[in-house]
Design a protein around this motif. Structure first.
Motif, PDB file in Angstrom:
ATOM      1  N   LYS A  15      58.771  87.767  32.851  1.00 58.22           N
ATOM      2  CA  LYS A  15      58.144  86.783  32.144  1.00 58.22           C
ATOM      3  C   LYS A  15      56.922  87.138  32.242  1.00 58.22           C
ATOM      4  O   LYS A  15      55.835  87.275  32.800  1.00 58.22           O
ATOM      5  N   MET A  16      55.887  87.446  31.262  1.00 60.67           N
ATOM      6  CA  MET A  16      54.396  87.632  31.237  1.00 60.67           C
ATOM      7  C   MET A  16      54.214  86.317  31.909  1.00 60.67           C
ATOM      8  O   MET A  16      52.639  86.388  32.090  1.00 60.67           O
ATOM      9  N   ILE A  17      54.096  84.729  31.491  1.00 54.57           N
ATOM     10  CA  ILE A  17      54.334  83.568  31.568  1.00 54.57           C
ATOM     11  C   ILE A  17      55.173  83.362  31.634  1.00 54.57           C
ATOM     12  O   ILE A  17      56.130  82.635  31.256  1.00 54.57           O
ATOM     13  N   ILE A  18      55.178  82.202  33.061  1.00 53.66           N
ATOM     14  CA  ILE A  18      57.091  81.486  33.291  1.00 53.66           C
ATOM     15  C   ILE A  18      55.649  79.858  32.896  1.00 53.66           C
ATOM     16  O   ILE A  18      55.102  79.257  33.728  1.00 53.66           O
ATOM     17  N   ARG A  19      56.472  79.087  31.913  1.00 48.94           N
ATOM     18  CA  ARG A  19      56.229  77.596  31.828  1.00 48.94           C
ATOM     19  C   ARG A  19      56.969  77.154  31.201  1.00 48.94           C
ATOM     20  O   ARG A  19      58.118  77.611  30.418  1.00 48.94           O
ATOM     21  N   GLY A  20      57.774  75.710  31.936  1.00 47.15           N
ATOM     22  CA  GLY A  20      58.349  75.052  31.362  1.00 47.15           C
ATOM     23  C   GLY A  20      58.902  74.044  32.687  1.00 47.15           C
ATOM     24  O   GLY A  20      58.236  73.747  33.620  1.00 47.15           O
ATOM     25  N   PRO A  21      59.612  72.726  32.298  1.00 51.10           N
ATOM     26  CA  PRO A  21      59.552  71.701  33.507  1.00 51.10           C
ATOM     27  C   PRO A  21      60.277  72.153  34.896  1.00 51.10           C
ATOM     28  O   PRO A  21      61.030  73.516  34.912  1.00 51.10           O
ATOM     29  N   SER A  22      60.302  71.591  35.821  1.00 52.48           N
ATOM     30  CA  SER A  22      60.256  72.255  37.292  1.00 52.48           C
ATOM     31  C   SER A  22      61.137  71.094  38.031  1.00 52.48           C
ATOM     32  O   SER A  22      60.705  69.954  37.747  1.00 52.48           O
ATOM     33  N   TYR A  23      61.767  70.994  38.674  1.00 49.11           N
ATOM     34  CA  TYR A  23      62.317  69.694  39.411  1.00 49.11           C
ATOM     35  C   TYR A  23      62.306  69.730  40.564  1.00 49.11           C
ATOM     36  O   TYR A  23      62.342  70.900  41.471  1.00 49.11           O
ATOM     37  N   SER A  24      62.583  68.666  41.588  1.00 50.25           N
ATOM     38  CA  SER A  24      62.162  69.176  43.724  1.00 50.25           C
ATOM     39  C   SER A  24      63.826  67.622  43.486  1.00 50.25           C
ATOM     40  O   SER A  24      64.253  66.914  42.767  1.00 50.25           O
ATOM     41  N   PHE A  25      63.953  68.571  44.774  1.00 58.77           N
ATOM     42  CA  PHE A  25      65.682  68.154  45.265  1.00 58.77           C
ATOM     43  C   PHE A  25      65.426  67.992  46.765  1.00 58.77           C
ATOM     44  O   PHE A  25      65.005  69.045  47.579  1.00 58.77           O
ATOM     45  N   LEU A  65      83.941  67.293  53.016  1.00 58.31           N
ATOM     46  CA  LEU A  65      82.573  67.410  52.937  1.00 58.31           C
ATOM     47  C   LEU A  65      82.177  66.396  52.212  1.00 58.31           C
ATOM     48  O   LEU A  65      82.179  65.917  51.051  1.00 58.31           O
ATOM     49  N   SER A  66      80.481  66.115  53.108  1.00 62.20           N
ATOM     50  CA  SER A  66      80.355  64.795  51.657  1.00 62.20           C
ATOM     51  C   SER A  66      78.728  65.368  52.056  1.00 62.20           C
ATOM     52  O   SER A  66      78.561  66.348  52.505  1.00 62.20           O
ATOM     53  N   ILE A  67      78.421  65.661  50.390  1.00 62.39           N
ATOM     54  CA  ILE A  67      77.244  65.539  49.590  1.00 62.39           C
ATOM     55  C   ILE A  67      75.881  64.873  49.222  1.00 62.39           C
ATOM     56  O   ILE A  67      76.881  63.735  48.408  1.00 62.39           O
ATOM     57  N   VAL A  68      75.103  64.877  49.379  1.00 65.20           N
ATOM     58  CA  VAL A  68      74.097  63.858  49.442  1.00 65.20           C
ATOM     59  C   VAL A  68      73.117  64.173  48.482  1.00 65.20           C
ATOM     60  O   VAL A  68      72.385  65.051  49.247  1.00 65.20           O
ATOM     61  N   LEU A  69      72.598  63.874  47.314  1.00 62.88           N
ATOM     62  CA  LEU A  69      71.637  64.668  46.475  1.00 62.88           C
ATOM     63  C   LEU A  69      70.357  63.790  46.071  1.00 62.88           C
ATOM     64  O   LEU A  69      71.546  62.649  45.398  1.00 62.88           O
ATOM     65  N   GLU A  70      69.197  63.668  46.040  1.00 68.82           N
ATOM     66  CA  GLU A  70      68.673  63.255  45.232  1.00 68.82           C
ATOM     67  C   GLU A  70      67.355  64.354  45.183  1.00 68.82           C
ATOM     68  O   GLU A  70      66.070  65.084  45.073  1.00 68.82           O
ATOM     69  N   SER A  71      67.022  63.560  43.627  1.00 68.72           N
ATOM     70  CA  SER A  71      66.015  64.484  42.959  1.00 68.72           C
ATOM     71  C   SER A  71      65.205  63.654  42.071  1.00 68.72           C
ATOM     72  O   SER A  71      65.383  62.749  41.482  1.00 68.72           O
ATOM     73  N   ASP A  72      64.878  64.781  41.609  1.00 70.31           N
ATOM     74  CA  ASP A  72      63.164  63.917  39.994  1.00 70.31           C
ATOM     75  C   ASP A  72      64.019  64.257  38.843  1.00 70.31           C
ATOM     76  O   ASP A  72      63.284  64.228  37.946  1.00 70.31           O
ATOM     77  N   VAL A  73      64.999  64.920  38.474  1.00 63.00           N
ATOM     78  CA  VAL A  73      65.947  64.673  37.254  1.00 63.00           C
ATOM     79  C   VAL A  73      66.522  64.007  36.718  1.00 63.00           C
ATOM     80  O   VAL A  73      66.714  62.741  37.084  1.00 63.00           O
ATOM     81  N   ASP A  74      66.066  63.328  35.337  1.00 65.19           N
ATOM     82  CA  ASP A  74      66.067  62.385  34.885  1.00 65.19           C
ATOM     83  C   ASP A  74      66.634  62.668  32.897  1.00 65.19           C
ATOM     84  O   ASP A  74      66.334  63.043  32.236  1.00 65.19           O
ATOM     85  N   LEU A  75      68.344  62.956  33.924  1.00 62.91           N
ATOM     86  CA  LEU A  75      68.864  63.421  32.655  1.00 62.91           C
ATOM     87  C   LEU A  75      70.945  62.200  32.648  1.00 62.91           C
ATOM     88  O   LEU A  75      71.036  62.204  33.280  1.00 62.91           O
ATOM     89  N   ASP A  76      70.876  62.254  31.157  1.00 62.26           N
ATOM     90  CA  ASP A  76      71.763  61.310  31.461  1.00 62.26           C
ATOM     91  C   ASP A  76      72.804  61.662  30.430  1.00 62.26           C
ATOM     92  O   ASP A  76      72.814  62.897  29.436  1.00 62.26           O
ATOM     93  N   ALA A  77      74.327  61.391  30.264  1.00 63.01           N
ATOM     94  CA  ALA A  77      75.124  62.137  29.197  1.00 63.01           C
ATOM     95  C   ALA A  77      74.929  62.422  27.598  1.00 63.01           C
ATOM     96  O   ALA A  77      74.860  63.554  27.658  1.00 63.01           O
TER      97      ALA A  77
END
Length: 802
Positions: free
Chosen positions: A177-187, A72-84
């Motif tokens: 929640k009365m309001i939803i704010r925060g970081p979002s990401y796409s993949f 099973l092969s999984i290839v993902l691309e996202s705009d998340v910018d996280l390191d260890a």
């Protein structure tokens, strides 16, 4: 009493495995994909388009792996910018995750202990060695910018696998929640499944040969498989007719002392490191008690052959054997090694009052079949068969249908005395003291540490627990009763969508995964609760009252600009500010769950629309243009702000758009006013041919313009108004799901206060010096004082020009 067991099938494993594999493989041959250099072909391939996850959103993908898959092969691309280094600094409510689970949907928010170990693993390139043991529990890893991993049949088993994508975990994820704010990401995701083109080849690259010869040399690996088709008591694997073969001399010797290591594993390829059972089958059979239903893989490795024949005769040594197996089953209705315990099939009954839910009743004449609760004592096994009377078992079997993995099994036991029964559950087979997935012995000894086991309000007379997001397929439940008391115990087993009906603090909602094959349920909790079942209190009653009072009462600040508008006889602005304060108070009263005068959507639209209108009208009020033009500007602004309020009213960019529209209205009003008031200057400027006179005229115009601006406003009020407006912008920016109530209350006070000061800054009338024409030339008209009726003999007015 071993003779009670029925050896339902006993064959040579090599021949049977070869035939079974050929029958299920070649009907799905090369038409499914192109063959590559490694002898694999593509069974299926999916591409999921770009998907954006807002804060606290989640997505599920289902992938079906057939028994003949190789990888099973999984290839993902996202705009998340996280390191260890940055993962540990991200709060769990904003942590993007990818989770993988066998047989059912992952559920990362149930336990806090799960989150603590996230930074220890990494789901990235070359990390497949770290995913060896993912069959029992889900594995979750921080989302990264690029992920590419290949999982082979040596690591994962065939069947349904689920990928879960989460933008934030924890109890707050399900809170409304009365309001939803925060970081979002796409993949985007590309998922492909490959299989081997040749039935006798295995492994990641289909380069391991299983069935070419019954003989193999020292440390040479052979892989076999067999299928357990039903509930069985034992699986016995044996090596028969073991001999040595020396290729150089073609001699065949007895090999009674040969070491033939056997490693067995359910659902995936076993190895010396990773396996379920192991043993030296040259000295005796390998016995697996209560084997799971499904495919079992067996790896055979001969070891230490040189010690049997001596180092001098080591060249070309092979061990030959005939591998046989037996699956032992009990007669219908019986279970256990001696077939002495009772076994019942639980029949599914669909609930009419609730969609996608059912309960289970035993198929037996011993208990009534008209109720979801059935008495347990008539069904229990006779404990007299066991001398110690402390190891008596009664088994129940039920089936979770395909696509129902998004539900939860609910087990309840109630008794009039202290319950001494123990409950064990196992997916794919019968549980025992040595093999189980979940269990309950008492309130302190149970599977409460598992993220999929949820215990509720259990006592000595009551047992109540859920197995969350249960796996598809056959489940076995074992009741271990340690005494023969005459207590009256009632048991119920059901498949429910949301545990405890979301604890009466939320709504149960249903959705499908991306493939549309699995229906899953989740709780949408109220403002004060969160968690998978809405049982976690996030806001106390006192805190709820404080938040409600702050959000509702802060709208009283609208009285300030409303009073000032009424004082200046600006009746339109007075109505607007009054209506804005009232609608905002009603909206927040409904939002916090106090009282809803109208529907929530109507109140939300009215709140945002009137608030936008109030801000823009404050700017327009500062101009002195005529009422006809003001009405025109108000009409255009009403249309624009209504469109903003009906489409994504809560987005942060709206505050910038509203202030920009208001500033544009003020600028237009000033330009219209100046173009009207100073038109005489523009006419004379066109005929002014002297450059010196032209410069003097321009300077005089600019001086008079500045005097007009300075005298138009009370600048102390203007400065205080801008300070309040800045505070409103800061409070809007600082709003989060947790701190919304305090910052939004400050927003109410700040924005209405700023409007009040801006209204106060306008000067009602200018002095006569500012009202006279700026070109320095004016005319005086002198008229006689004779009556209008005496027209004859009246002189014409004398005009004096200065």
């Amino acid at each position: 009493m071993v003779e009670n067991l029925i050896p339902c099938y006993r064959f040579n494993l090599i021949i049977l495995s070869y035939c079974v594999f050929l029958s299920c493989f070649f009907v799905r041959s090369y038409s499914l994909g192109e063959v590559d250099a490694y002898g694999t072909f593509s069974i299926s391939s999916f591409r999921y388009p770009e998907t954006r996850l807002r804060p606290f959103d989640s997505r599920y993908f289902r992938v079906d792996l057939p028994p003949w898959f190789s990888s099973l092969s999984i290839v993902l691309e996202s705009d998340v910018d996280l390191d260890a280094g940055s993962i540990a600094k991200v709060p769990e409510s904003a942590l993007p995750l990818i989770c993988l689970r066998d047989g059912s949907l992952p559920l990362p928010q149930v336990t806090n202990a799960f989150v603590k170990g996230l930074v220890l693993g990494s789901f990235s390139n070359g990390s497949s060695n770290e995913l060896e043991d993912i069959l029992n529990e889900e594995q979750c890893y921080p989302m990264q910018k690029n992920i590419s991993v290949k999982l082979t049949n040596e690591q994962i088993s065939p069947g349904a696998w689920y990928l879960g994508f989460f933008n934030g975990v924890g109890a707050i994820r399900t809170q409304s929640k009365m309001i939803i704010r925060g970081p979002s990401y796409s993949f985007t995701a590309n998922i492909s499944v490959e299989g081997c083109t040749t039935s006798t080849m295995w492994g990641q690259y289909c380069n391991q040969n299983s069935f070419d010869s019954p003989c193999h040399g020292n440390s040479e690996i052979k892989v076999f498989f067999l299928d357990v088709l039903g509930i069985a008591e034992q699986l016995i694997i044996m090596a028969m007719n073991v001999t040595f073969s020396m290729t150089q001399s073609n001699n065949t010797l007895n090999a009674g002392g040969a070491n033939i290591m056997c490693f067995a594993r359910h659902g995936a390829m076993p190895s010396e490191i990773l396996h379920d059972y192991s043993g030296d089958i040259s000295n005796g059979p390998l016995i697996v008690d209560s084997p799971k239903v499904g495919r079992w893989y067996i790896t055979i490795i001969p070891v230490n052959l040189s010690k049997e024949l001596g180092e001098t005769r080591n060249a070309g040594i092979q061990v030959c054997y005939s591998l046989e197996w037996q699956v032992l089953e009990c007669p219908m209705g019986k279970a256990g090694l001696n077939c002495k315990w009772e076994r019942y099939i639980l029949q599914t009954v669909i609930r009419k009052e609730t969609l996608f839910e059912s309960y289970y009743i035993p198929v037996s004449e011993k208990v009534p079949s008209d109720s979801a609760d059935f008495p347990l004592e008539p069904l229990l096994s006779n404990s007299s068969y066991d001398e110690g009377q402390d190891n008596t078992w009664t088994y129940f079997l039920l089936d979770i249908p395909r696509g129902a993995a998004g539900g939860s099994i609910h087990i309840q036991l109630t008794s009039d005395t202290k319950i001494k029964h123990e409950i064990y559950a196992k997916s794919g087979g019968l549980p025992s003291l040595q093999s189980w997935d979940y269990y309950y012995a008492n309130r302190t000894n149970n599977s409460v540490g598992s993220m999929f086991f949820k215990l509720y309000n259990s006592s000595e007379e009551k047992v109540d627990f859920y197995i969350l997001y249960v796996r598809e397929g056959t489940w076995g439940f074992g009741i271990r009763h340690v005494n023969t008391s005459k207590s009256a115990t009632v048991m119920s087993v059901s498949l429910e969508r949301c545990p405890k009906r979301c604890s009466s603090h939320g709504q149960c909602r249903n959705a499908f995964d991306a493939s549309g094959l699995t229906l899953y349920s989740f709780c949408a909790c109220d403002r004060d609760h969160g968690g998978f079942d809405c049982s976690v209190e996030l806001v106390s009653h006192r805190g709820h009252v404080q938040q409600s009072v702050a959000l509702i009462a802060s709208n009283a600040a609208a009285l300030l600009p409303a009073y000032q508008a009424l004082r200046q006889k600006a009746f339109a602005e007075w109505v607007l500010f009054t209506a804005s304060g009232i609608s905002s108070g009603l909206y927040h009263a409904c939002d916090v769950g106090t009282w809803c005068a109208l529907s929530f959507n109507v109140l939300q639209f009215m709140d945002f629309w009137l608030s936008f209108m109030a801000v823009v009208s404050t700017f327009i009020y500062l101009t002195t243009i005529d009422e006809a033009l003001k009405r025109t500007i108000h009409t255009v602004v009403a249309i624009l702000t209504a469109m903003m309020a009906i489409t994504k009213a809560t987005r942060s960019s709206n505050i910038i758009l509203v202030i920009s529209i208001g500033a544009a209205g003020l600028l237009i009003g000033l330009l219209v006013e100046l173009s009207t008031k100073f038109r005489s200057f523009s006419l004379r400027f066109g005929f002014c041919m002297n450059m010196v006179d032209r410069q003097q005229t321009i300077m005089e115009w600019l001086r008079n313009f500045m005097k007009t601006i300075l005298r138009r406003f009370r600048w102390g009020f203007v400065l205080v108004g801008f300070a309040a407006l800045a505070m409103a912008a800061i409070s809007w920016k600082l709003e989060t799901s947790q701190s919304y109530w305090i910052w939004h209350s400050i927003w109410h006070v700040s924005i209405y206060t700023s409007s009040f000061f801006f209204l106060c800054s306008k000067v009602s009338s200018l002095n006569s010096e500012n009202q006279r024409p700026l070109d320095g030339t004016y005319e005086l008209t002198r008229q006689d004082s004779m009556p209008r009726g005496d027209s004859e003999g009246r002189e014409r007015p004398e005009v004096l020009t200065i």
